[in-house]
Design a protein around this motif. Sequence first.
Motif, mmCIF file in Angstrom:
data_model
loop_
_atom_site.group_PDB
_atom_site.id
_atom_site.type_symbol
_atom_site.label_atom_id
_atom_site.label_comp_id
_atom_site.label_asym_id
_atom_site.label_seq_id
_atom_site.Cartn_x
_atom_site.Cartn_y
_atom_site.Cartn_z
ATOM 1 N N GLU A 40 0.768 -1.230 -0.055
ATOM 2 C CA GLU A 40 0.083 0.045 0.023
ATOM 3 C C GLU A 40 0.801 1.344 0.034
ATOM 4 O OE1 GLU A 40 -0.088 -1.596 4.302
ATOM 5 O OE2 GLU A 40 0.467 -2.330 2.423
ATOM 6 N N TYR A 41 2.011 1.186 0.166
ATOM 7 C CA TYR A 41 2.848 2.242 0.005
ATOM 8 C C TYR A 41 3.686 2.469 -0.972
ATOM 9 C CZ TYR A 41 2.424 1.803 5.119
ATOM 10 O OH TYR A 41 1.803 1.876 6.297
ATOM 11 N N ALA A 42 3.404 1.667 -2.319
ATOM 12 C CA ALA A 42 3.916 1.855 -3.590
ATOM 13 C C ALA A 42 2.919 2.719 -4.351
ATOM 14 C CB ALA A 42 4.027 0.358 -4.053
ATOM 15 N N GLY A 43 3.263 3.745 -4.887
ATOM 16 C CA GLY A 43 2.453 4.652 -5.443
ATOM 17 C C GLY A 43 2.757 5.230 -6.945
ATOM 18 N N SER A 44 1.659 5.948 -7.460
ATOM 19 C CA SER A 44 2.344 6.535 -8.867
ATOM 20 C C SER A 44 2.870 5.649 -9.742
ATOM 21 C CB SER A 44 3.382 7.833 -8.217
ATOM 22 O OG SER A 44 3.563 8.502 -9.481
ATOM 23 N N ASP A 45 4.351 5.714 -10.300
ATOM 24 C CA ASP A 45 4.837 5.067 -10.973
ATOM 25 C C ASP A 45 5.197 3.476 -10.534
ATOM 26 O OD1 ASP A 45 5.326 4.649 -13.806
ATOM 27 O OD2 ASP A 45 7.561 5.076 -13.554
ATOM 28 N N GLY A 46 5.016 3.631 -9.278
ATOM 29 C CA GLY A 46 4.985 2.130 -8.194
ATOM 30 C C GLY A 46 3.814 1.431 -8.561
ATOM 31 N N ASP A 47 2.470 2.185 -8.774
ATOM 32 C CA ASP A 47 1.213 1.705 -8.975
ATOM 33 C C ASP A 47 1.092 1.201 -10.477
ATOM 34 O OD1 ASP A 47 -0.915 2.293 -6.906
ATOM 35 O OD2 ASP A 47 -0.081 4.231 -7.190
ATOM 36 N N THR A 68 -1.907 -1.465 -4.155
ATOM 37 C CA THR A 68 -1.062 -0.351 -4.060
ATOM 38 C C THR A 68 -1.877 0.909 -3.853
ATOM 39 O OG1 THR A 68 -1.582 -0.169 -6.372
ATOM 40 C CG2 THR A 68 0.297 -1.330 -5.850
ATOM 41 N N TRP A 69 -1.311 1.999 -3.533
ATOM 42 C CA TRP A 69 -1.825 3.261 -2.996
ATOM 43 C C TRP A 69 -2.752 3.875 -3.721
ATOM 44 C CZ3 TRP A 69 0.545 8.428 -4.675
ATOM 45 C CH2 TRP A 69 -0.193 9.349 -3.647
ATOM 46 N N GLY A 70 -2.617 4.031 -5.281
ATOM 47 C CA GLY A 70 -3.660 4.468 -6.214
ATOM 48 C C GLY A 70 -3.598 6.098 -6.443
ATOM 49 N N GLY A 71 -2.445 6.391 -6.683
ATOM 50 C CA GLY A 71 -2.262 7.820 -7.070
ATOM 51 C C GLY A 71 -1.373 7.867 -8.350
ATOM 52 N N VAL A 72 -2.085 7.897 -9.587
ATOM 53 C CA VAL A 72 -1.054 7.717 -10.616
ATOM 54 C C VAL A 72 -1.246 9.262 -11.553
ATOM 55 C CG1 VAL A 72 -1.326 5.358 -10.974
ATOM 56 C CG2 VAL A 72 -2.994 6.931 -11.840
ATOM 57 N N GLY A 121 -5.651 2.026 -6.965
ATOM 58 C CA GLY A 121 -4.451 1.215 -6.757
ATOM 59 C C GLY A 121 -4.704 0.167 -7.734
ATOM 60 N N THR A 122 -3.850 -0.939 -7.810
ATOM 61 C CA THR A 122 -4.133 -2.196 -8.525
ATOM 62 C C THR A 122 -4.281 -3.449 -7.532
ATOM 63 O OG1 THR A 122 -3.128 -3.540 -10.378
ATOM 64 C CG2 THR A 122 -1.646 -2.589 -8.666
ATOM 65 N N ASP A 123 -5.216 -4.128 -7.713
ATOM 66 C CA ASP A 123 -5.136 -5.493 -6.804
ATOM 67 C C ASP A 123 -3.903 -6.373 -7.145
ATOM 68 O OD1 ASP A 123 -7.444 -4.887 -5.401
ATOM 69 O OD2 ASP A 123 -8.562 -5.089 -7.202
ATOM 70 N N VAL A 124 -3.606 -7.134 -5.931
ATOM 71 C CA VAL A 124 -2.871 -8.119 -6.239
ATOM 72 C C VAL A 124 -3.238 -9.509 -6.523
ATOM 73 C CG1 VAL A 124 -0.892 -7.093 -4.569
ATOM 74 C CG2 VAL A 124 -2.739 -8.406 -3.605
ATOM 75 N N ASP A 125 -2.528 -10.446 -7.087
ATOM 76 C CA ASP A 125 -2.902 -11.563 -7.446
ATOM 77 C C ASP A 125 -3.033 -12.514 -6.217
ATOM 78 O OD1 ASP A 125 -2.820 -11.557 -10.270
ATOM 79 O OD2 ASP A 125 -0.646 -11.545 -10.237
ATOM 80 N N ILE A 126 -1.971 -12.173 -5.130
ATOM 81 C CA ILE A 126 -2.068 -12.969 -3.960
ATOM 82 C C ILE A 126 -1.860 -11.911 -2.719
ATOM 83 C CG2 ILE A 126 -1.218 -14.810 -2.257
ATOM 84 C CD1 ILE A 126 0.023 -16.112 -4.888
ATOM 85 N N GLU A 127 -2.945 -11.801 -1.751
ATOM 86 C CA GLU A 127 -2.900 -10.870 -0.706
ATOM 87 C C GLU A 127 -2.254 -11.450 0.398
ATOM 88 O OE1 GLU A 127 -5.556 -7.410 0.911
ATOM 89 O OE2 GLU A 127 -6.378 -9.274 1.135
ATOM 90 N N VAL A 128 -0.983 -10.889 1.033
ATOM 91 C CA VAL A 128 -0.634 -11.257 2.047
ATOM 92 C C VAL A 128 -0.388 -9.993 2.941
ATOM 93 C CG1 VAL A 128 1.450 -12.159 3.111
ATOM 94 C CG2 VAL A 128 0.819 -12.822 0.967
ATOM 95 N N ILE A 129 -0.793 -10.101 4.229
ATOM 96 C CA ILE A 129 -0.761 -8.862 5.295
ATOM 97 C C ILE A 129 0.374 -8.973 6.032
ATOM 98 C CG2 ILE A 129 -1.828 -7.839 7.236
ATOM 99 C CD1 ILE A 129 -4.557 -8.470 5.679
ATOM 100 N N ILE A 130 1.211 -8.235 6.368
ATOM 101 C CA ILE A 130 2.221 -8.071 7.620
ATOM 102 C C ILE A 130 1.603 -7.477 8.771
ATOM 103 C CG2 ILE A 130 4.435 -7.602 8.272
ATOM 104 C CD1 ILE A 130 5.275 -7.384 5.166
#
Length: 248
Positions: free
Chosen positions: A130-137, A156-160, A195-204
Amino acid sequence: IELIVSDENGKNDKEITVKTIPNLSQLRYRDWVEKNRSYVHRKTKNKVGYVHIPDMGPDGYAEFHRYFLTEIERDGLVVDVRYNRGGHISQLLLRKLAQKRLGYDLTRWMGCEPYPMEAPAGPMVALTNEYAGSDGDIFSHAFKMMELGKLIGRRTWGGVIGIWPRNTLVDGTITTQPEFSFWFNDVGWKVENYGTDVDIEVIISPQDYAAGKDPQMDRGIEEILKELKRNPVEKPKFIDKPSLKLPT
């Protein structure tokens, strides 16, 4: 820092000024990356490489190549874009990751090189959060669209929508305004504010952080080892080399 040093007899004191670094962020970052890299190597018995991309600017481009050029010698690759601060070079990195090995160049003095030269050997996974944003998204979404491997972690964060800091005022400050929105073939404009959804969600969890555990990394390693078991990397033996000497 001012230090007083003496000779071996405790005499002839000298005052020395030691210039300290401004902060420890870069040292802590390097320590985190090296620990991740060592962990991936150890858990996969050196079959899988690791690279982290902190942003999509000059620093991230340099950091990518710092490790990528050696890590692709392994059978698989973990691409970590967690905490990616964005930028504009995602397409350059995706172009390299998307290359497929077509053959090998057996050199006289430099060993065996893959063709294309910087093509990954086998399967990949990407870690994002969730801290990957912009071009990381954008990188995360494109990695999934291009089917380069499983996208693992959190949405992901959701700011492009990007800015261009170029309009200066008389007092030396710079103004910006939203200028670059983004549209994808599959979801249109919907990465912005979502943002973009992951294929496999894993929470830390907080407990994982406290215990020094990284379940996202562990799941990435698990998935890439499964893929390597299903589709092992076939490396040529280079037998039956043709004889190209001059005819007698």
